[in-house]
Design a protein around this motif. Structure first.
Motif: not given
Length: 408
Positions: A91-93, A98-100, A105-106, A180-185
């Motif tokens: 989730a942290l990755v 998502v932020a990048l 900046t990705l 995906q982040l929400l589903l992993v959480a």
């Protein structure tokens, strides 16, 4: 309503398995979103076939590098805790990705790095998760439990996830990864509700010896004919499969003339084939021995590569993906059930990790070959290579496959 739930998910499987199933279904949906969005993300940042094949490589290399150690940890420590910690790391990755992406900046390098780290976390989560079902479900119910897990994988990871992920990607690169982040959480919360019987190291056990524990897992695999044959077959056929599937996103765009949605659609058709395999699985396994089933499956996989190499027509390719999807479900469910029934509980993590090594060793080598062949000869070349290699391997493995019939 109660009778329907009981028929689909009998109470005898236990409350813990229901929590596990719900978590598996949610995270599989998230993985399905990323399965389409990840290659599309790299293909948006670069059109170099070799770089695009690296997107497959960074997903396949971490399991090759870390699965053995993940198996040792799963047999040594609390498996639920491993799943929770690994999914928090994942989730942290995803949050960083998502932020990048949202800030523009990705880069290709950072995208590949994020996909690599996410894959590393998945190695530890997946290995420990695979050991949970035999701990909560009776041996005779493992086929049913694995079929329910497999149905969720097909429906959400392969059927619903890829087209939704591709559609979300069309709205904006950030959306599939945020979803995906929400589903992993949500999956983390559900796994936290599971309780397990005692396992792992106990007070007074000898000091852990990682090398000795790894050798024990390899030794057991080599001595068991059915599990050994399955591992060998998976190693060889993922070598050819990896070559073809590593450039699938380019194949659907360049040879079939489909866009991003079309790429997700092919994965969806493969998922529909998996559902057909789910419906027919009981009937097929009653009529065919496991050895005959493995032989037929490998012939189907060989012809799949030939058909995709030859066709430029989307509807023909769709029919091929449909048949392949049914084969993949039947093969996967059978191999998992054989391994879970045969392997002692205290070795589930390590023997499972040996199987994972065989899967990803083939995929990693195959993806490198596929990228080079596509760069030099075009996107159909990896499929021709996969057909020729699979045909040779079917002949070589033909007699060994009958060993799978003796799974106990």
């Amino acid at each position: 309503m109660t009778s329907v739930v009981e028929r689909v998910l009998p109470a005898r499987l236990g409350t813990g398995f229901r929590w596990l199933l719900a978590s598996s279904w949610l995270t599989n949906l998230g993985d399905g979103l990323a399965a389409a969005a990840g290659p599309l993300l790299i293909a948006t940042l670069t059109r170099d076939p070799l770089m695009i094949s690296l997107a497959a490589l960074v997903g396949w290399a971490p399991p090759l590098l870390f699965s053995l150690y993940a198996g040792v940890l799963s047999d040594r420590h609390n498996r639920r805790t491993i799943v929770l910690v690994a999914n928090v790391a994942r989730a942290l990755v995803l949050a960083a990705l998502v932020a990048l992406t949202a800030t523009g900046t990705l880069t290709v390098a950072t995208a590949l790095a994020a996909l690599t780290l996410r894959s590393v976390a998945e190695v530890f989560a997946d290995n420990a998760t695979a050991t949970l079902t035999p701990m909560m479900v009776e041996r005779d119910d493992l086929s049913l439990a694995n079929a329910r897990l497999g149905t969720g994988f097909i429906t959400l990871n392969q059927l619903a996830g890829p087209p939704i992920g591709a559609a979300l990607f069309g709205l904006g690169m950030v959306w599939p990864f945020a979803s995906q982040l929400l589903l992993v959480a949500a999956g983390i919360v559900l796994v936290s509700r599971i309780t397990l019987p005692p396992h792992g190291r106990q007070a007074g056990d000898p000091k852990p010896d990682t090398l000795r524990e790894l050798i024990a897992g390899f030794r057991w695999t080599l001595r068991h004919a059915a599990v050994r044959t399955l591992a060998l077959t998976i190693l060889i056929f993922n070598f050819t499969f990896g070559a073809a599937w590593s450039v699938l996103v380019l194949y659907t765009q360049d040879q079939l003339g489909l866009g991003a949605i079309g790429y997700g659609l092919m994965a969806t058709i493969e998922g529909i084939g998996g559902l057909i395999g789910t419906a027919l699985y009981g009937t097929i396994t009653r009529r065919l021995s496991l050895g005959a089933l493995m032989r037929i499956g490998l012939i189907i996989e060989t012809l799949t590569h030939l058909g995709l190499a030859l066709t430029h027509t989307p509807w023909v390719a769709g029919g091929i993906f449909l048949v392949f999807g049914a084969h993949a479900f039947i093969w996967g469910t059978t191999s998992v059930t054989i391994r879970q029934r045969a392997v002692p509980r205290e070795l589930q993590g390590r023997v499972g990790s040996v199987n994972t090594i065989c899967v990803y060793a083939g995929l990693v080598v195959g993806s490198l070959i596929g990228g080079m062949l596509a760069t030099r000869f075009g996107v159909a070349a990896p499929f021709w290579f996969a057909f020729a290699g699979s045909a040779v391997f079917v002949v070589v493995l033909w007699r060994q496959l009958m060993l799978i019939a003796h799974d106990d």
